[in-house]
Design a protein around this motif. Structure first.
Motif, PDB file in Angstrom:
ATOM      1  N   THR A 262       0.830  -1.211   0.000  1.00  0.00           N
ATOM      2  CA  THR A 262       0.000   0.000   0.000  1.00  0.00           C
ATOM      3  C   THR A 262       0.863   1.259   0.000  1.00  0.00           C
ATOM      4  OG1 THR A 262      -1.661  -1.233   1.234  1.00  0.00           O
ATOM      5  CG2 THR A 262      -1.900   1.150   1.202  1.00  0.00           C
TER       6      THR A 262
ATOM      7  N   GLU B 232      -4.095  -3.768   1.178  1.00  0.00           N
ATOM      8  CA  GLU B 232      -2.886  -4.597   1.300  1.00  0.00           C
ATOM      9  C   GLU B 232      -3.229  -6.063   0.999  1.00  0.00           C
ATOM     10  OE1 GLU B 232       1.240  -4.958   1.850  1.00  0.00           O
ATOM     11  OE2 GLU B 232       0.050  -3.128   1.805  1.00  0.00           O
TER      12      GLU B 232
ATOM     13  N   THR C 180       2.135  -3.150   7.919  1.00  0.00           N
ATOM     14  CA  THR C 180       1.650  -1.903   7.337  1.00  0.00           C
ATOM     15  C   THR C 180       2.616  -0.800   7.742  1.00  0.00           C
ATOM     16  OG1 THR C 180       0.348  -1.178   9.238  1.00  0.00           O
ATOM     17  CG2 THR C 180      -0.740  -2.664   7.679  1.00  0.00           C
TER      18      THR C 180
END
Length: 104
Positions: A8, A62, A49
């Motif tokens: 991401t 993601e 993340t």
């Protein structure tokens, strides 16, 4: 060695850099291909993340990008559970749920 892809982040950074949608997709496509190659070679993937660095806390994108890289549901789930437990030495008492399993 393990890989935490944080795919991401490529979209976030591309938007910060104000690159074209085409270039953004090129960055993401390259990252997805690299994750696929790593996974296909048997590399250990850990979910992660960049929450805190980025404002996006929803992990759905993601998961979608990991799936686009060819990771199965089971592989993505393992990246969140059994893979980190194994990687950091906690597999005897963490990272899974199983009928009749009693962690130490």
């Amino acid at each position: 060695m393990a890989l935490i892809p944080t795919l991401t982040l490529f979209d976030v950074e591309a938007k910060k850099a104000k690159v074209s949608a085409e270039e953004n997709e090129m960055w993401i496509k390259q990252a997805v291909q690299e994750l696929k190659a790593y996974s296909d070679a048997g590399g250990q993937v850990l979910f992660g993340t960049d929450a805190g660095y980025i404002d996006q806390f929803d992990t759905a994108e993601e998961f979608q990008l990991m799936s686009r890289a060819g990771l199965s549901f089971q592989q993505i789930l393992a990246s969140l559970t059994t893979n980190p437990a194994t990687r950091f030495g906690y597999s005897s008492h963490s990272g899974r749920i199983a009928k009749g399993w009693t962690p130490i």
